[in-house]
Scaffold this active site. Structure first.
Site, PDB file in Angstrom:
ATOM      1  N   GLU A   1       0.838  -1.197   0.000  1.00  0.00           N
ATOM      2  CA  GLU A   1       0.000   0.000   0.000  1.00  0.00           C
ATOM      3  C   GLU A   1       0.878   1.254   0.000  1.00  0.00           C
ATOM      4  OE1 GLU A   1      -3.656   1.907   2.690  1.00  0.00           O
ATOM      5  OE2 GLU A   1      -2.213   0.544   3.625  1.00  0.00           O
TER       6      GLU A   1
ATOM      7  N   LYS B   1      -9.747   1.005  -1.905  1.00  0.00           N
ATOM      8  CA  LYS B   1      -9.896   0.742  -0.483  1.00  0.00           C
ATOM      9  C   LYS B   1     -11.275   1.203  -0.053  1.00  0.00           C
ATOM     10  CE  LYS B   1      -7.247   1.332   3.819  1.00  0.00           C
ATOM     11  NZ  LYS B   1      -5.998   1.912   4.375  1.00  0.00           N
TER      12      LYS B   1
ATOM     13  N   CYS C   1      -5.184  -3.179   3.206  1.00  0.00           N
ATOM     14  CA  CYS C   1      -4.856  -2.920   4.611  1.00  0.00           C
ATOM     15  C   CYS C   1      -6.066  -3.017   5.550  1.00  0.00           C
ATOM     16  CB  CYS C   1      -4.171  -1.553   4.714  1.00  0.00           C
ATOM     17  SG  CYS C   1      -3.234  -1.316   6.257  1.00  0.00           S
TER      18      CYS C   1
END
Length: 508
Positions: free
Chosen positions: A265, A340, A374
């Protein structure tokens, strides 16, 4: 790189490809008269052995091909010239019961050389040999640079110098690098081959999986090799320096035959140093201006290195909103975006990141995969919905500053592997990044996690890196083990859910 390709495809040759095939052959063999197969030759090959005729198509144009027939091993070793092996160009020598794939021709248009397309053709030939349960690949390779050295070297001496890398031959050097070994020298092999002085080298590649059950070509792989990149945050002078470092890792993991390369990321964050005089929110928008260039370059890398690349994530600016997004750059040249969905309080406070709204899986040549970034892995609903769609591997690019944050990502990723009966690969950034606000420190230990049952490691960890050290992790995962687990596992988390009591579904 001699030319830019937007989309590349490897497939079986069709008769409709003939005009483009002929044009590429003429351009590939300019020194040889009548250096192309006639249409009736191609029709015959397609009639007797269609699966053995392969082409590389770049942006809709045939730019390379590999043609072959089946013969017995004894016939391949005893036959001494090209006319004899091809039945005087009639391919009457093709034997459907032959245990050897004999290479009749292979070429890449000169305009498209340097992109490793030839290696892709050879890899496909090897895959076909495994699928058809063939014993080996055999062919006679030209030695076009031999004519330059024939006055001082005999063929045996020339070959030895090629093997010791004292000399270079564009054909033989390439063959040896592809795990072919020489059997013997053939004299008067191809009439009119002045460059090679009509010499050729009989070469062989042995199929170590001979007698295994054959598979059909281009089916999804059972063994998938993952290449994880634990990226060191460092000051970079410009975007070209980032590309150079990224290509180093892609080259490394593809050199070991990886099917995927996974970046972390926000690994492009070092480029934000040029904007450190701005507020964090403005700096991230400036960084986002590099994203299209990064995507384009990684598409080129995916084609050139024949690997699917998961680009981690980077800021993406759209309609005034900044998203934390990445791209799946497939080795066929196509790409798909993922975003995300769950944004951390830090990302909102400093950068004003907006969350994505699409839950999706991706079809690849290695099966169906999922990608979450994440914090997303800490929400089990996402990966469960992906597992319901048939996901086998979940990729998690992450960035955590402290060991506390990393622990959350790690243990949630392990839980996702167990509850969804899938493999989970996580890759993060390590080290320190001075002169970039809100990106000072990073902690990571990249890893591949598995379900927990007898066919898998008892601790559910397939492999992991050294913490906080820049390195790669290359891991094989066996998709067939997941299929066995789904049906016959000690516990079956996917099958044993109580749909009579609860259900999970997408809202859009």
């Amino acid at each position: 790189m001699s030319i830019t390709i937007n989309k590349v495809e490897l497939r079986n040759l069709q008769i409709e490809d003939y005009k483009e095939l002929k044009k590429s052959m003429i351009e590939s063999y300019p020194e040889m008269v009548n250096s192309y197969w006639k249409e009736e030759h191609i029709e015959k090959l397609l009639a007797v052995f269609p699966e053995g005729q392969l082409v590389i198509v770049a942006d809709g144009v045939v730019v390379g091909s590999a043609l072959s027939i089946l013969v017995t091993e004894d016939f391949a070793f005893k036959t001494k010239n090209y006319k004899a092996i091809t039945g005087n160009y009639t391919f009457s020598t093709h034997n459907p019961k032959g245990e050897v794939l004999y290479g009749i021709d292979v070429f890449i248009n000169p305009k498209y050389r340097g992109l490793r397309l030839g290696r892709r053709l050879y890899d496909s030939r090897k895959e076909l040999s495994e699928q058809l349960n063939l014993k080996s690949i055999i062919f006679a390779g030209r030695i076009p640079n031999y004519g330059k050295h024939a006055s001082e070297l005999n063929p045996k001496q020339y070959i030895e110098k090629i093997k010791r890398k004292e000399l270079y031959d564009p054909v033989l050097s390439f063959q040896l690098s592809n795990n072919f070994h020489e059997v013997r020298v053939l004299k008067n092999y191809l009439e009119g081959d002045v460059e090679s002085q009509e010499y050729a080298v009989l070469l062989e590649w042995n199929n170590v999986y001979y007698e295994d059950n054959p598979r059909l070509i281009n089916t999804e792989k059972s063994i998938v090799r993952l290449g994880l990149i634990q990226w060191q945050m460092r000051s970079l002078g410009n975007i070209e320096a980032l590309f150079e470092q990224a290509e180093f890792f892609i080259d490394a993991v593809s050199g070991y035959g990886s099917d995927f390369a996974l970046f972390p990321e926000l690994f492009t964050a070092p480029l934000m140093a040029d904007y450190n005089h701005l507020s964090e929110a403005e700096a991230i928008k400036e960084l986002a201006r590099h994203t299209d260039a990064v995507k384009k370059k990684f598409q080129e890398f995916a084609i050139s290195y024949n690997i699917n690349i998961i680009t981690g994530s980077m800021p993406y600016l759209e309609d005034g909103h900044v998203y934390n997004a990445g791209f799946l750059c497939k080795r066929d040249g196509t790409n798909e975006m993922y975003r995300k969905i769950h944004i951390t309080p830090n990302e909102i406070f400093y950068w004003g990141i907006t969350g994505g709204d699409t839950i999706q899986t991706f079809d690849t040549d290695c099966g169906k995969i999922g990608i979450v970034i994440c914090y997303d892995v800490e929400f089990p609903e996402l990966s469960r919905l992906m597992a319901d769609e048939g996901m086998n591997i979940l990729f998690v690019p992450f960035l955590t500053d402290t060991q506390n944050g990393y622990t959350r990502v790690r243990h949630c990723a392990q839980a996702r592997a167990i509850e969804n009966e899938c493999f989970v690969a996580i890759a993060g950034c390590v080290g320190n990044l001075p002169k970039v606000n809100n990106m000072d420190i990073q902690f990571a230990q990249s890893a591949v996690f598995t379900p927990s049952d007898f066919a898998f490691p008892s601790n559910g960890i397939k492999a992991e890196t050294t913490p906080n050290t820049e390195m790669t992790l290359i891991v094989d995962v066996d998709i067939n083990l997941l299929k066995e687990l789904h049906e016959h596992g000690s516990v079956r988390a996917m099958k044993d859910r109580r749909h009579d009591l609860y259900q999970l579904k997408k809202l859009k």
